[in-house]
Write an enzyme that holds these catalytic residues in place. Sequence first.
Site, PDB file in Angstrom:
ATOM      1  N   HIS A 158      -5.506   2.399  -4.648  1.00  0.00           N
ATOM      2  CA  HIS A 158      -4.742   1.649  -3.358  1.00  0.00           C
ATOM      3  C   HIS A 158      -5.347   2.927  -2.210  1.00  0.00           C
ATOM      4  O   HIS A 158      -5.509   3.743  -2.498  1.00  0.00           O
ATOM      5  CB  HIS A 158      -3.525   1.564  -3.010  1.00  0.00           C
ATOM      6  CG  HIS A 158      -2.746   1.265  -2.304  1.00  0.00           C
ATOM      7  ND1 HIS A 158      -3.540   1.159  -1.150  1.00  0.00           N
ATOM      8  CD2 HIS A 158      -1.487   0.615  -1.797  1.00  0.00           C
ATOM      9  CE1 HIS A 158      -2.437   0.285  -0.249  1.00  0.00           C
ATOM     10  NE2 HIS A 158      -1.183   0.008  -1.277  1.00  0.00           N
ATOM     11  N   HIS A 190      -3.411   1.630   4.279  1.00  0.00           N
ATOM     12  CA  HIS A 190      -2.028   1.542   4.348  1.00  0.00           C
ATOM     13  C   HIS A 190      -1.276   3.018   4.290  1.00  0.00           C
ATOM     14  O   HIS A 190      -0.220   3.211   4.496  1.00  0.00           O
ATOM     15  CB  HIS A 190      -1.418   0.969   3.361  1.00  0.00           C
ATOM     16  CG  HIS A 190      -1.768  -0.696   3.666  1.00  0.00           C
ATOM     17  ND1 HIS A 190      -1.044  -1.953   2.345  1.00  0.00           N
ATOM     18  CD2 HIS A 190      -2.451  -1.458   4.355  1.00  0.00           C
ATOM     19  CE1 HIS A 190      -1.483  -2.388   3.071  1.00  0.00           C
ATOM     20  NE2 HIS A 190      -2.299  -3.109   3.934  1.00  0.00           N
ATOM     21  N   TYR A 220      -2.013   5.892   3.000  1.00  0.00           N
ATOM     22  CA  TYR A 220      -1.112   6.344   1.955  1.00  0.00           C
ATOM     23  C   TYR A 220      -2.519   7.605   1.301  1.00  0.00           C
ATOM     24  O   TYR A 220      -2.924   7.344   2.144  1.00  0.00           O
ATOM     25  CB  TYR A 220      -1.411   4.979   1.060  1.00  0.00           C
ATOM     26  CG  TYR A 220      -0.014   4.293   0.802  1.00  0.00           C
ATOM     27  CD1 TYR A 220       1.261   4.855   0.327  1.00  0.00           C
ATOM     28  CD2 TYR A 220      -0.191   3.271   0.568  1.00  0.00           C
ATOM     29  CE1 TYR A 220       2.127   3.785   1.194  1.00  0.00           C
ATOM     30  CE2 TYR A 220       0.131   1.782   0.642  1.00  0.00           C
ATOM     31  CZ  TYR A 220       1.933   2.347   0.961  1.00  0.00           C
ATOM     32  OH  TYR A 220       3.086   1.846   1.248  1.00  0.00           O
TER      33      TYR A 220
END
Length: 367
Positions: free
Chosen positions: A181, A184, A186
């Site tokens: 990931h 977003h 993160y």
Amino acid sequence: MNTEQSKLFGQYNLRGNHLQNRIAMAPMTRSRTIGEEVVTPLAAEYYGQRATAGLIITEGSPISKVGRGYSMTPGIYTPEQIEGWKKVTDEVHAKGGKIFIQLWHVGRRSHSLIAGEQPHAPSSLKVTDRVYGPLQEGGFGMIETELPKAMTLEDIKNTQQDFVQAAKNAIEAGFDGVELHGAHGYLIDSFLRLHANERTDQYGGSKENRMRFLLETITAVTEAIGGEKTAIRLSPHVAEGAAAHDPEIIDLTYEILKALEPLNLAYIHFSENISNYQEVPDSFRTKVRAVYNGPIMVAGKLTKAKAEAILAKKQADLVAFGQPFIFNPDLVQRMKNNWPLNEGRADAHSTFYGGGAEGYTDYPFYQ
């Protein structure tokens, strides 16, 4: 069936993974666990119901305790968590599906009540955000994030090792691959962004330095499990934790793609059209194809028609759907046969996070 539809529903060879169609189930946090953040037994049914997707990408799975930013998210860093996920992969494979796990470190989008310690980030810069965690009055709900600590070089090295170990654990659990990931706001994404990264060492400042954490981490994962089993999610047109969009992120993304090309990754997954977003111009998709030859996936409030158009223009090889897969376990068949889609209950959002079968495994198949 016209040629555009046949491309959507036709088979696709994803670096040796033979997908039954080009439709992916996008990763979606559902916050359902048992014990020490072990995926619930219901998850095998939930993902198994949706195994007609060409590829399933699981909800984000924290790679460590400190990487966690939302309560009750199933991890991939303990033996018990690995065993829990095995039931999921066994069920999906028994139904003929393919499944990647999304490896997650939320960085500063967390709280010590969830992460067990002060959240980690490139720099000690708080993000205005709320995450799903324990409430003072009991139970769970949305709580404000905390000021993070700036990661030391030792923290960075340890986190990279956590990603590698999580990837190995995922293969042990039977996954066909992993998706890092990197979107977003993160951890990986925050290293890339000017508003989140004020470091003055080799992990901050220049574009080359801000790319370093991502490139080192994903290279280490490919060395551990293979490039064909490794993917990454990016969101250059989404701004999380900042009012304005990063003026350098698009050019930085092109440089990342050039650097990733030799790794022969499973795919690059672009997340679009959520939160504080900009529309993605065709010029971006054209440039991506010019600088990167590997498989591309696109997600972000797609309809069947939009997905077919993206595939027809050769702007992507795979298209991912999120909430429609929650409401429609048989989404592929509904789209293929032009059957009506479930739109979800009026209170659907209240069952997205936490709970049991309601709003999880009880959505109907088309009759």
